[in-house]
Motif scaffolding. Structure first.
Motif, PDB file in Angstrom:
ATOM      1  N   ARG A  93       0.472  -1.606  -0.089  1.00  0.00           N
ATOM      2  CA  ARG A  93      -0.278  -0.225  -0.149  1.00  0.00           C
ATOM      3  C   ARG A  93       0.735   1.340   0.083  1.00  0.00           C
ATOM      4  O   ARG A  93       2.149   1.479   0.722  1.00  0.00           O
ATOM      5  CB  ARG A  93      -0.838  -0.055   1.389  1.00  0.00           C
ATOM      6  CG  ARG A  93      -2.317  -0.697   1.125  1.00  0.00           C
ATOM      7  CD  ARG A  93      -3.043  -0.543   2.261  1.00  0.00           C
ATOM      8  NE  ARG A  93      -4.548  -1.681   2.100  1.00  0.00           N
ATOM      9  CZ  ARG A  93      -5.283  -1.567   2.589  1.00  0.00           C
ATOM     10  NH1 ARG A  93      -5.427  -0.719   3.482  1.00  0.00           N
ATOM     11  NH2 ARG A  93      -6.822  -1.781   2.572  1.00  0.00           N
ATOM     12  N   THR A  95       1.221   5.107  -0.204  1.00  0.00           N
ATOM     13  CA  THR A  95       0.418   6.561   0.246  1.00  0.00           C
ATOM     14  C   THR A  95       1.451   7.618  -0.053  1.00  0.00           C
ATOM     15  O   THR A  95       2.045   7.954  -0.474  1.00  0.00           O
ATOM     16  CB  THR A  95       0.327   7.126   1.508  1.00  0.00           C
ATOM     17  OG1 THR A  95      -0.282   6.075   2.496  1.00  0.00           O
ATOM     18  CG2 THR A  95      -0.413   8.166   2.227  1.00  0.00           C
ATOM     19  N   TYR A 147      -7.828   3.835  -0.378  1.00  0.00           N
ATOM     20  CA  TYR A 147      -6.950   3.379  -1.200  1.00  0.00           C
ATOM     21  C   TYR A 147      -7.138   1.623  -2.611  1.00  0.00           C
ATOM     22  O   TYR A 147      -8.765   1.367  -2.426  1.00  0.00           O
ATOM     23  CB  TYR A 147      -5.892   1.859  -0.471  1.00  0.00           C
ATOM     24  CG  TYR A 147      -5.125   2.267   0.004  1.00  0.00           C
ATOM     25  CD1 TYR A 147      -3.463   2.399  -0.124  1.00  0.00           C
ATOM     26  CD2 TYR A 147      -5.089   2.523   1.419  1.00  0.00           C
ATOM     27  CE1 TYR A 147      -2.564   3.213   1.112  1.00  0.00           C
ATOM     28  CE2 TYR A 147      -4.491   2.630   2.519  1.00  0.00           C
ATOM     29  CZ  TYR A 147      -3.230   3.289   2.554  1.00  0.00           C
ATOM     30  OH  TYR A 147      -2.108   4.015   2.972  1.00  0.00           O
ATOM     31  N   ASP A 174      -0.513   5.741   7.052  1.00  0.00           N
ATOM     32  CA  ASP A 174      -0.743   4.363   7.781  1.00  0.00           C
ATOM     33  C   ASP A 174       1.046   4.254   8.146  1.00  0.00           C
ATOM     34  O   ASP A 174       1.965   3.900   7.242  1.00  0.00           O
ATOM     35  CB  ASP A 174      -1.324   3.218   7.024  1.00  0.00           C
ATOM     36  CG  ASP A 174      -2.216   3.730   6.406  1.00  0.00           C
ATOM     37  OD1 ASP A 174      -3.110   3.950   7.038  1.00  0.00           O
ATOM     38  OD2 ASP A 174      -3.078   2.816   5.899  1.00  0.00           O
ATOM     39  N   THR A 183       3.817  -1.016   3.452  1.00  0.00           N
ATOM     40  CA  THR A 183       2.809   0.553   3.653  1.00  0.00           C
ATOM     41  C   THR A 183       4.423   1.573   3.344  1.00  0.00           C
ATOM     42  O   THR A 183       5.250   1.092   3.546  1.00  0.00           O
ATOM     43  CB  THR A 183       2.704   0.990   4.621  1.00  0.00           C
ATOM     44  OG1 THR A 183       3.200   0.974   5.729  1.00  0.00           O
ATOM     45  CG2 THR A 183       1.694   0.353   5.023  1.00  0.00           C
ATOM     46  N   THR A 185       4.926   5.525   1.885  1.00  0.00           N
ATOM     47  CA  THR A 185       4.896   7.307   1.699  1.00  0.00           C
ATOM     48  C   THR A 185       5.574   7.733   0.925  1.00  0.00           C
ATOM     49  O   THR A 185       6.996   7.932   1.467  1.00  0.00           O
ATOM     50  CB  THR A 185       4.230   7.377   3.299  1.00  0.00           C
ATOM     51  OG1 THR A 185       3.224   7.047   3.530  1.00  0.00           O
ATOM     52  CG2 THR A 185       3.984   9.051   3.109  1.00  0.00           C
TER      53      THR A 185
END
Length: 298
Positions: A93, A95, A147, A174, A183, A185
């Motif tokens: 995931r 971001t 998401y 997150d 995750t 970012t």
């Protein structure tokens, strides 16, 4: 192997039902109609040909059954959306935080910093694997998507995002989950706006120096000795690397105007207190202009 559209039990059940249905349909025999004929001589040639079948013809029926079952299982697995980490990589995931401060509208290299930021965000989308999910969020609080792995939908969101003159903040993101997807970012920014960025956030800079002269201070205040007499303090700075000729104007109601011209060296500042005694009241606007300025909002 995991499945994205259903549980493993549901996927196995779907595969068994699909295979069973295909086999049942394959062996389903239609009731043949009985027809009386006067002689079997016409069928003798057909019977001789069937006895002389080749090995391929003998295997044709089992091979067709196997092929039908394989095709059915592939379709069933496609509905279950299998996720094989060795092929698609670990679920992730990502971001993407885009800086939407006004300075992102500065022109540099034939495009604005914002246009370059959008290109960088699209590159991040294209670099993700098929199971990578992305979230788009900006620093002004106008955009925050859920998401999604739908690249087309994410690009539509990107095309609708714009810089805004608003209070800036870095959004909540997150953290890494030990039992969940990875995750990540990313912050795409020119680095001008003051943002408190958490540790671990990766940065992509779209900063490219460009000629710019801007007003950094402007204040109107009454004179203590004469409450009806106003003065204006204005301060402008040259952020470029070369001397810039600038035109400064202060405009009031009924076309009252004060003009100044100056040549500001690189990093230089213009400071002056203006007498507004000739202004009749109303709104007062200050502007600064310089040739080749990259920031239209000035």
């Amino acid at each position: 192997m995991t499945f994205l559209a259903m549980t493993a039990t549901q996927a196995i059940a779907l595969a068994l039902l699909t295979a069973g249905a295909i086999v049942a349909l394959y062996f389903l025999k239609l009731r043949r109609r009985r027809v009386l004929t006067s002689s079997l001589l016409l069928w003798r040639t057909v019977l001789e040909q069937r006895q002389a079948r080749s090995i391929f013809e003998r295997l044709r029926n089992p091979l067709s059954l196997i092929l039908a079952v394989v095709i059915g299982l592939l379709l069933a697995l496609a509905l279950a959306r299998p996720d094989v980490e060795a092929l698609t990589g670990r679920r992730k995931r990502v971001t993407i935080v885009l800086d939407t401060s006004p300075t992102m509208q500065v022109h540099a290299g034939g495009e604005t910093r914002w246009q370059r930021a959008v290109r960088e965000a699209v590159d991040l989308l294209d670099a993700g694997g098929p199971t990578t999910e992305f979230r788009l969020v900006d620093t002004s609080g106008h955009t925050d998507t859920s998401y999604s792995s739908d690249r087309s939908e994410l690009r539509r969101w990107l095309s609708g995002m714009r810089p805004h003159a608003a209070e800036l903040r870095f959004p909540a993101v997150d953290g890494a989950l030990s039992d969940g997807p990875d995750t990540e970012t990313w912050l795409v920014s020119d680095g001008v706006a003051p943002l408190t960025v958490p540790d671990g956030v990766r940065r992509i800079s779209v900063l490219e120096e460009a000629p710019n002269v801007g007003i950094v201070a402007f204040e109107i205040r009454p004179e203590p000795s004469s409450p009806l007499h106003y003065t204006a303090y204005l301060e402008a700075q040259n952020y470029g690397k070369a001397t810039a000729p600038v035109k400064i104007s202060i405009v009031g109601a009924e076309r009252s105007e004060i003009r100044r011209e100056a040549a500001l060296p690189a990093g230089g500042r213009f400071q002056e207190v203006f007498d507004l005694s000739t202004f009749s009241g109303g709104a007062v606007t200050a502007t600064v202009q310089s040739d080749g300025d990259a920031f239209d909002m000035d």
